[in-house]
Design an enzyme around this catalytic site. Structure first.
Site, PDB file in Angstrom:
ATOM      1  N   ARG A 185       0.793  -1.218   0.000  1.00  0.00           N
ATOM      2  CA  ARG A 185       0.000   0.000   0.000  1.00  0.00           C
ATOM      3  C   ARG A 185       0.833   1.279   0.000  1.00  0.00           C
ATOM      4  O   ARG A 185       0.553   2.203  -0.765  1.00  0.00           O
ATOM      5  CB  ARG A 185      -0.926   0.034   1.226  1.00  0.00           C
ATOM      6  CG  ARG A 185      -2.185  -0.753   1.062  1.00  0.00           C
ATOM      7  CD  ARG A 185      -2.611  -1.344   2.388  1.00  0.00           C
ATOM      8  NE  ARG A 185      -1.668  -2.395   2.744  1.00  0.00           N
ATOM      9  CZ  ARG A 185      -1.824  -3.669   2.391  1.00  0.00           C
ATOM     10  NH1 ARG A 185      -2.880  -4.047   1.745  1.00  0.00           N
ATOM     11  NH2 ARG A 185      -0.920  -4.580   2.713  1.00  0.00           N
ATOM     12  N   THR A 186       1.829   1.354   0.862  1.00  0.00           N
ATOM     13  CA  THR A 186       2.539   2.632   1.007  1.00  0.00           C
ATOM     14  C   THR A 186       3.233   2.997  -0.303  1.00  0.00           C
ATOM     15  O   THR A 186       3.100   4.114  -0.804  1.00  0.00           O
ATOM     16  CB  THR A 186       3.546   2.559   2.178  1.00  0.00           C
ATOM     17  OG1 THR A 186       2.832   2.182   3.347  1.00  0.00           O
ATOM     18  CG2 THR A 186       4.221   3.904   2.416  1.00  0.00           C
ATOM     19  N   LYS A 207      25.752  -4.706  -3.769  1.00  0.00           N
ATOM     20  CA  LYS A 207      27.218  -4.664  -3.952  1.00  0.00           C
ATOM     21  C   LYS A 207      27.917  -4.031  -2.754  1.00  0.00           C
ATOM     22  O   LYS A 207      29.123  -3.856  -2.761  1.00  0.00           O
ATOM     23  CB  LYS A 207      27.559  -3.840  -5.202  1.00  0.00           C
ATOM     24  CG  LYS A 207      26.951  -4.359  -6.484  1.00  0.00           C
ATOM     25  CD  LYS A 207      27.330  -3.420  -7.644  1.00  0.00           C
ATOM     26  CE  LYS A 207      26.539  -3.759  -8.900  1.00  0.00           C
ATOM     27  NZ  LYS A 207      26.725  -2.714  -9.937  1.00  0.00           N
ATOM     28  N   ARG A 232      11.621   3.851   2.724  1.00  0.00           N
ATOM     29  CA  ARG A 232      11.253   2.896   3.788  1.00  0.00           C
ATOM     30  C   ARG A 232      12.468   2.035   4.048  1.00  0.00           C
ATOM     31  O   ARG A 232      13.122   1.561   3.118  1.00  0.00           O
ATOM     32  CB  ARG A 232      10.079   2.016   3.341  1.00  0.00           C
ATOM     33  CG  ARG A 232       9.874   0.832   4.270  1.00  0.00           C
ATOM     34  CD  ARG A 232       8.623   0.074   4.011  1.00  0.00           C
ATOM     35  NE  ARG A 232       7.459   0.828   4.441  1.00  0.00           N
ATOM     36  CZ  ARG A 232       6.230   0.307   4.529  1.00  0.00           C
ATOM     37  NH1 ARG A 232       6.022  -0.958   4.213  1.00  0.00           N
ATOM     38  NH2 ARG A 232       5.218   1.049   4.928  1.00  0.00           N
ATOM     39  N   HIS A 259       5.876   6.076  11.300  1.00  0.00           N
ATOM     40  CA  HIS A 259       5.294   5.946   9.958  1.00  0.00           C
ATOM     41  C   HIS A 259       4.338   7.140   9.785  1.00  0.00           C
ATOM     42  O   HIS A 259       3.118   6.997   9.781  1.00  0.00           O
ATOM     43  CB  HIS A 259       4.548   4.604   9.872  1.00  0.00           C
ATOM     44  CG  HIS A 259       4.192   4.170   8.496  1.00  0.00           C
ATOM     45  ND1 HIS A 259       4.270   4.988   7.380  1.00  0.00           N
ATOM     46  CD2 HIS A 259       3.728   2.974   8.034  1.00  0.00           C
ATOM     47  CE1 HIS A 259       3.875   4.306   6.316  1.00  0.00           C
ATOM     48  NE2 HIS A 259       3.554   3.081   6.682  1.00  0.00           N
TER      49      HIS A 259
END
Ligand code: NCD
Length: 327
Positions: free
Chosen positions: A74-75, A103, A124, A152
């Site tokens: 969703r986000t 890497k 995120r 959040h």
């Protein structure tokens, strides 16, 4: 402890109060918002609903980078949908394993590059404090889309918007936060935001092992609002106007045993819903695993899918405000 982790830890609890205009600002913690700023974002979100219906090219020529170092449905999709609805473009990744992180590139280098390729970044990350570290490394504004078990803030904006839309107000409501209050970042941000609204009573409903962290309770105590801790949803639910259920954050537990001890301790099913007020609303940031039974989905009081849809207008509002394209 490696340098990067030390920096994350140091910056995690540092709050930088932002001014009334959100133009050019980073959105890292909900504690960076005043009540007036929250009201502003909520009213611009309402305007964005008409932009979705009628179309807009407000963000034409602008690019949003979505950097997701942790899973999301969703986000990330609602951020991308929001930018596309605003007439802008998107770049980014949903899986850091497909980038130079694999890497050995450090977060701040990835952020510097994303800042060179975009006008605004949303990130995120599994580590608490990573959003603040990102903001410090970036030349363009950074929006926190969830940093570990910390915060959040954009979820909170859509949660507040949902309560406003469904209940018509936030002031004076009895709001129950239910489930994993220890590791759930959504409830840490939401509890603080609710404390800015007069007369709100917060019920923290969780098993003993998953209680709201002390630092969150301390912040709430400063705000002079009533906080009631409960173990049983059945006991609290008759008093509540809003129930905000959360998933047990399995990925943040120290061990499998710690998780198994609390897993599925309570489920909201039809029987539990029968104890609630007729006009109570049941929210959840989603994904739901097994804390709300599927039979509850058809109950008109279950608003979690509507809530997720409000992620688009609210994130449109945040993007447009931070880019300085709306007043
Ligand atoms: C939440 C999150 O990622 O913190 N989901 C979301 O953003 N809608 C809740 C969760 O993962 O349980």
């Amino acid at each position: 402890m490696p340098y990067e982790r030390r920096l994350f830890k140091k910056l995690c609890f540092q709050h930088i109060t932002i001014l009334m205009s959100l133009k050019g600002k980073n959105i890292i913690s909900i504690e960076d918002f005043s009540r007036e700023e929250l009201d502003k974002v909520l009213s611009v979100s309402e305007k964005m609903i008409s932009f979705i219906e009628n179309g807009t090219s407000l963000c034409k020529g602008k690019i949003l980078a979505t950097l997701f170092f942790e899973p999301s449905t969703r986000t990330r999709m609602s951020f991308e949908s929001a930018m596309l609805r605003l007439g802008g473009n998107i770049v980014g990744f949903a899986d850091a394993k497909a980038t130079s992180v694999k890497k050995g590139e450090i977060l701040t280098d990835t952020i510097r590059m994303a800042a060179a390729y975009s006008d605004i970044i949303t990130v995120r990350h599994p580590s608490e404090g990573a959003a603040r570290v990102s903001a410090n490394a970036s030349d363009v504004p950074v929006i926190n889309a969830g940093d570990g078990g910390h915060q959040h803030p954009t979820q909170t904006i859509l949660d507040l918007f949902t309560i406003m839309k469904e209940k018509g107000k936030i002031e004076g409501l009895n709001i129950g936060l239910f489930g994993d209050l220890k590791y759930g970042r959504t409830v840490h941000s939401l509890a603080y935001a609710l404390s800015l609204f007069e007369g709100v009573k917060i019920y923290c409903i969780s098993p003993e092992q998953l209680r709201m962290p002390k630092y969150v309770l301390k912040n709430l105590a400063k705000k002079n609002i009533q906080v009631i801790e409960e173990s049983k949803i059945e006991k609290a639910i008759p008093n509540l106007d809003v129930v905000y259920a959360t998933r047990i954050q399995k990925e943040r537990f120290g061990s499998e045993k710690e998780y198994l001890d609390v897993k599925s301790s309570t489920i909201i099913d039809k029987k539990v819903m029968s104890l609630a007020k007729k006009d109570m609303i049941l929210m959840h940031p989603l994904p739901r695993v097994d804390e709300i039974s599927y039979e509850v989905d058809s109950d008109p009081r279950a608003v979690y899918f509507k809530q997720a849809a409000y992620g688009v207008p609210t994130r449109m509002a945040l993007i447009a405000l931070v880019l300085g394209l709306v007043e």
